[in-house]
Enzyme design. Sequence first.
Site, PDB file in Angstrom:
ATOM      1  N   SER A   1      40.488 -44.717  21.008  1.00  0.00           N
ATOM      2  CA  SER A   1      40.213 -43.341  21.393  1.00  0.00           C
ATOM      3  C   SER A   1      38.717 -43.143  21.565  1.00  0.00           C
ATOM      4  O   SER A   1      37.910 -43.784  20.878  1.00  0.00           O
ATOM      5  CB  SER A   1      40.713 -42.410  20.287  1.00  0.00           C
ATOM      6  OG  SER A   1      40.227 -41.111  20.474  1.00  0.00           O
TER       7      SER A   1
ATOM      8  N   TYR B   1      41.148 -39.575  11.567  1.00  0.00           N
ATOM      9  CA  TYR B   1      41.937 -40.154  12.665  1.00  0.00           C
ATOM     10  C   TYR B   1      41.070 -41.113  13.490  1.00  0.00           C
ATOM     11  O   TYR B   1      41.412 -42.279  13.702  1.00  0.00           O
ATOM     12  CB  TYR B   1      42.510 -39.044  13.561  1.00  0.00           C
ATOM     13  CG  TYR B   1      42.873 -39.540  14.937  1.00  0.00           C
ATOM     14  CD1 TYR B   1      43.969 -40.362  15.125  1.00  0.00           C
ATOM     15  CD2 TYR B   1      42.080 -39.225  16.053  1.00  0.00           C
ATOM     16  CE1 TYR B   1      44.279 -40.860  16.385  1.00  0.00           C
ATOM     17  CE2 TYR B   1      42.377 -39.711  17.304  1.00  0.00           C
ATOM     18  CZ  TYR B   1      43.477 -40.529  17.466  1.00  0.00           C
ATOM     19  OH  TYR B   1      43.770 -41.034  18.700  1.00  0.00           O
TER      20      TYR B   1
ATOM     21  N   LYS C   1      40.845 -45.550  14.028  1.00  0.00           N
ATOM     22  CA  LYS C   1      40.731 -46.313  15.287  1.00  0.00           C
ATOM     23  C   LYS C   1      39.505 -47.217  15.244  1.00  0.00           C
ATOM     24  O   LYS C   1      39.544 -48.372  15.675  1.00  0.00           O
ATOM     25  CB  LYS C   1      40.641 -45.358  16.483  1.00  0.00           C
ATOM     26  CG  LYS C   1      41.876 -44.492  16.691  1.00  0.00           C
ATOM     27  CD  LYS C   1      43.060 -45.304  17.177  1.00  0.00           C
ATOM     28  CE  LYS C   1      44.270 -44.458  17.482  1.00  0.00           C
ATOM     29  NZ  LYS C   1      45.469 -45.254  17.778  1.00  0.00           N
TER      30      LYS C   1
HETATM   31  C1  UD1 Z   1      41.277 -33.914  20.891  1.00  0.00           C
HETATM   32  C2  UD1 Z   1      40.987 -34.862  19.786  1.00  0.00           C
HETATM   33  C3  UD1 Z   1      40.971 -36.265  20.317  1.00  0.00           C
HETATM   34  C4  UD1 Z   1      42.257 -36.583  21.041  1.00  0.00           C
HETATM   35  C5  UD1 Z   1      42.467 -35.557  22.149  1.00  0.00           C
HETATM   36  C6  UD1 Z   1      43.817 -35.762  22.809  1.00  0.00           C
HETATM   37  C7  UD1 Z   1      39.553 -33.466  18.352  1.00  0.00           C
HETATM   38  C8  UD1 Z   1      38.189 -33.292  17.764  1.00  0.00           C
HETATM   39  N1  UD1 Z   1      39.713 -34.507  19.177  1.00  0.00           N
HETATM   40  O1  UD1 Z   1      40.166 -33.939  21.763  1.00  0.00           O
HETATM   41  O2  UD1 Z   1      40.817 -37.158  19.260  1.00  0.00           O
HETATM   42  O3  UD1 Z   1      42.189 -37.876  21.605  1.00  0.00           O
HETATM   43  O4  UD1 Z   1      42.456 -34.252  21.590  1.00  0.00           O
HETATM   44  O5  UD1 Z   1      43.881 -35.049  24.003  1.00  0.00           O
HETATM   45  O6  UD1 Z   1      40.457 -32.692  18.099  1.00  0.00           O
HETATM   46  N2  UD1 Z   1      40.134 -25.757  23.500  1.00  0.00           N
HETATM   47  C9  UD1 Z   1      40.171 -24.385  23.558  1.00  0.00           C
HETATM   48  N3  UD1 Z   1      41.318 -23.756  23.119  1.00  0.00           N
HETATM   49  C10 UD1 Z   1      42.397 -24.428  22.647  1.00  0.00           C
HETATM   50  C11 UD1 Z   1      42.342 -25.838  22.589  1.00  0.00           C
HETATM   51  C12 UD1 Z   1      41.197 -26.472  23.021  1.00  0.00           C
HETATM   52  O7  UD1 Z   1      39.210 -23.747  23.979  1.00  0.00           O
HETATM   53  O8  UD1 Z   1      43.392 -23.786  22.251  1.00  0.00           O
HETATM   54  C13 UD1 Z   1      38.936 -26.465  24.006  1.00  0.00           C
HETATM   55  C14 UD1 Z   1      38.223 -27.311  22.970  1.00  0.00           C
HETATM   56  O9  UD1 Z   1      37.266 -26.576  22.272  1.00  0.00           O
HETATM   57  C15 UD1 Z   1      37.613 -28.412  23.853  1.00  0.00           C
HETATM   58  C16 UD1 Z   1      38.616 -28.553  24.998  1.00  0.00           C
HETATM   59  O10 UD1 Z   1      39.377 -27.353  25.004  1.00  0.00           O
HETATM   60  O11 UD1 Z   1      36.400 -27.978  24.413  1.00  0.00           O
HETATM   61  C17 UD1 Z   1      39.584 -29.720  24.801  1.00  0.00           C
HETATM   62  O12 UD1 Z   1      40.194 -29.615  23.522  1.00  0.00           O
HETATM   63  P1  UD1 Z   1      41.444 -30.550  23.119  1.00  0.00           P
HETATM   64  O13 UD1 Z   1      42.447 -30.540  24.189  1.00  0.00           O
HETATM   65  O14 UD1 Z   1      41.882 -30.127  21.750  1.00  0.00           O
HETATM   66  O15 UD1 Z   1      40.838 -32.009  23.101  1.00  0.00           O
HETATM   67  P2  UD1 Z   1      39.572 -32.596  22.266  1.00  0.00           P
HETATM   68  O16 UD1 Z   1      39.196 -31.717  21.145  1.00  0.00           O
HETATM   69  O17 UD1 Z   1      38.501 -32.964  23.247  1.00  0.00           O
END
Ligand code: UD1
Length: 339
Positions: A124, A149, A153
């Site tokens: 990851s 997590y 990895k």
């Molecule tokens: C997360 C995991 C990562 C995993 C990936 C799978 C973390 C820190 N990392 O990445 O290990 O491989 O998911 O796809 O959790 N966001 C919102 N609202 C929401 C959800 C997300 O604004 O309800 C934003 C987050 O702040 C971020 C972006 O969307 O900027 C992507 O978030 P997310 O899909 O959760 O992925 P990651 O956090 O990048």
Amino acid sequence: MAILVTGGAGYIGSHLCLELLNAGYEVVVVDNNSTSSSDALKRVQEITRKSVTVYTVDLGKKEDLLDVFSNHTISSVIHLAGYKSVSESSSIPLTYYANNIMSTLILCEVMQMFNVKSLVFSSSATVYAPTEKNEPISESHPLGAINPYGHTKQVIEEILRYLFYSDPSWSICMLRYFNPVGAHDSGQIGENPKGIPNNLVPYITNVAAGLLPALSIYGNDYPTRDGTGIRDYIHVVDLAQGHISALKKVETTTGINAYNLGTGKGYSVLEMVRSFQNVSGREIPYIIAPRRKGDIAVSFADVTKAKEELGWEAKRGIDAMCMDAWRWQRANPSNSALV
Ligand code: UD1
């Protein structure tokens, strides 16, 4: 000769099995169904009209794995099985370390016993140390996972390196995924998170389907073009095809290598929302919420190494990612947080 896919019934695993079958491979799956169900692989078999041999087995049970290796001639292993929730890993870190690391040790031990030494490992981008720089992350970026997590990895990558140093006849590719999203364009398989989704795209599809009232955007004060977080979203079918390119490499050469699987392009949360609205015709109500702990402003991949050494690059853009995620949600209305 068969390819063993651990965790093959899950979101990425089911898309991978479909691509493997379409590419003509014989596929054996080991999955304990802890975060997946057998339905996905039934659908994969319907779509491809080819069959997969599935063992509902826990990788922690060495005897069960020995049986699988005794029953088939396995040429290579693609190891996807593992716990994968960042937030859950912070609450129960020991469970994450025990499960993800022990299962990998047992798998490698059994592979060694059967002289199977070609391995593609699901790693990851969370293994990378967070950076404030607005630059693509290459494989040489310092490692430094900041949650259990991601640390499992990172530890497994290090174990695999020492395994290779001890016996250079191993051939290992470690694939560092950025943000896998989307679904197969049949609408038959996709991501099915249990409970309220943590990740952006499943949350958006639930809002679009009217199952959740509004998206919370976690912060609009990041130093990015519109203030919201930027990520490298990659279509799950492109990701699956990246595994096949890695499989070809481990089947033909020895060595150990890590590769980023991303598109090399970053999109903000607001850009994802807009793309989703355009392709679905649905409005996504949202509120601006505080930043989520552990999030960084920008994360996107340098994909040069995978392109040069695996001959692979992602083809699908964000509109296809959003459209396919929406098709999957509509075709499977029960895939939601609330039912
Ligand atoms: C997360 C995991 C990562 C995993 C990936 C799978 C973390 C820190 N990392 O990445 O290990 O491989 O998911 O796809 O959790 N966001 C919102 N609202 C929401 C959800 C997300 O604004 O309800 C934003 C987050 O702040 C971020 C972006 O969307 O900027 C992507 O978030 P997310 O899909 O959760 O992925 P990651 O956090 O990048």
